[in-house]
Design an enzyme around this catalytic site. Sequence first.
Site, PDB file in Angstrom:
ATOM      1  N   SER A 196      61.185  21.196  25.793  1.00 46.40           N
ATOM      2  CA  SER A 196      61.346  22.476  25.480  1.00 46.40           C
ATOM      3  C   SER A 196      60.077  22.844  24.722  1.00 46.40           C
ATOM      4  O   SER A 196      59.676  24.148  24.488  1.00 46.40           O
ATOM      5  CB  SER A 196      62.394  22.564  24.595  1.00 46.40           C
ATOM      6  OG  SER A 196      63.510  22.359  25.274  1.00 46.40           O
ATOM      7  N   THR A 253      61.849  25.463  20.508  1.00 42.26           N
ATOM      8  CA  THR A 253      62.130  26.684  21.231  1.00 42.26           C
ATOM      9  C   THR A 253      61.597  27.755  20.109  1.00 42.26           C
ATOM     10  O   THR A 253      60.854  28.559  20.414  1.00 42.26           O
ATOM     11  CB  THR A 253      63.309  26.973  22.104  1.00 42.26           C
ATOM     12  OG1 THR A 253      63.788  25.812  22.722  1.00 42.26           O
ATOM     13  CG2 THR A 253      63.457  28.073  22.954  1.00 42.26           C
ATOM     14  N   ASP A 260      71.679  22.762  26.461  1.00 45.11           N
ATOM     15  CA  ASP A 260      70.898  21.620  26.694  1.00 45.11           C
ATOM     16  C   ASP A 260      71.487  20.220  25.991  1.00 45.11           C
ATOM     17  O   ASP A 260      71.507  19.471  26.748  1.00 45.11           O
ATOM     18  CB  ASP A 260      69.602  21.658  26.119  1.00 45.11           C
ATOM     19  CG  ASP A 260      68.692  20.572  26.091  1.00 45.11           C
ATOM     20  OD1 ASP A 260      68.307  20.041  26.995  1.00 45.11           O
ATOM     21  OD2 ASP A 260      68.149  19.881  25.060  1.00 45.11           O
ATOM     22  N   ASP A 288      64.359  27.084  29.790  1.00 47.91           N
ATOM     23  CA  ASP A 288      63.122  26.451  29.740  1.00 47.91           C
ATOM     24  C   ASP A 288      62.877  25.280  30.662  1.00 47.91           C
ATOM     25  O   ASP A 288      61.770  24.851  30.793  1.00 47.91           O
ATOM     26  CB  ASP A 288      62.765  26.055  28.226  1.00 47.91           C
ATOM     27  CG  ASP A 288      63.933  25.288  27.440  1.00 47.91           C
ATOM     28  OD1 ASP A 288      65.062  24.947  28.202  1.00 47.91           O
ATOM     29  OD2 ASP A 288      63.924  24.823  26.469  1.00 47.91           O
TER      30      ASP A 288
END
Length: 382
Positions: free
Chosen positions: A91, A144, A270, A312
Amino acid sequence: MRGFMQESTRSLKASFMIVVVLLLVPVILLPGETLSGERKLPDNIILFIGDGMGIPHITAARTILGSLKMERMKVVGLQSTIPLGCYVTDSAASGTAIATGEKTYNGAISVDCDGNPLKTVLEYAEMEGWSTGLVVTCAITHATPAVFVSHVSSRSMCCDIALQMAESGVDLIFGGGLAWFLPSSDPASKRTDGCDPLSILLARMNVVMSPEELLQLPDSGSAAAFISLKHPECLPGREISLSEMTKKAIKILSSDGKRFFLMVEGSQIDWEAHDHDFHGMMLEMKDFDDAVGVALDFSMADGETLVIVTSDHETGGFAVHDGSVADSSVTEWGWTTGHHTASMVPLLADGPSAEKFSGIYENTRIGKLLIGLVRSDHGEHE
Ligand SMILES: [Zn+2]
């Protein structure tokens, strides 16, 4: 004859006026406005990143929920997430590509391979006088959100990330991770130095430390809301929805009439995919999609806001094997890895300049386009 002459004079005058008006029109057009009056450039940008969200994740959520809010978006693109130095991204590298328009190595937080800082779209927006914000469902120091305001050689440098975030010009941060902002004198602190990022934040914005207080923040000014000490819980345990946080953030950022850039991350899609927790992943997908709906409602009423939804990278090598549209169910699914994959991920866009994001491209193109849209010279860094 005299009547005809008067007619001719009148029509000549009318023609003259039309020519004058046409000559004046380009002068009075605002930047980015076309002759038809249609604005091509957004006043505001809301960027959604569903961490780990691939096309199969969207497929499963769409089957179970019947339809998704993100389906309202008109422009579709596909982006390749491959970083420098290897084939599968993390990420940090993919976030850096989206935030800065530059490829880097896994673990890098908006720095290049030599450790040089890469300027981010959020920093360009600040420079141009826009208000800026970050809203996440992880610790705000995680990769992120970090890539938009911090520059460090490793994503594990959370103390440095928190300090840089506090010292940055970002106007709004909502998420977890208070422990990295508390001074080391506090027993709950995760800091190992003598710095006190919390005091820096307190000096320049409203700071609250619970989901309830987040919802009661004033609808203007700058604000930081920590909803947990470290990472917030996954759903269904999390006490506040991403849509509630997004709604509050938009309300605050849009309150003074300034342009704004807001990044919203569905952080835990995620993590559920890493854990192969299908049901948890679907809860996180719904939470993320509901927040997209809030932004689309604002964009529709406002007419000047570009909304982008992307990911991402894909996580889990996830695939939907069987299910039923009639029953809104997914009955069989599989995972090919506990890690990320190199699969391309989707991008959806709606609002002014959305059409720029169609096609297949590297993730760096997103950063370059975003930076082009916030810079006053409107250069696209192509
Ligand atoms: Zn991951």
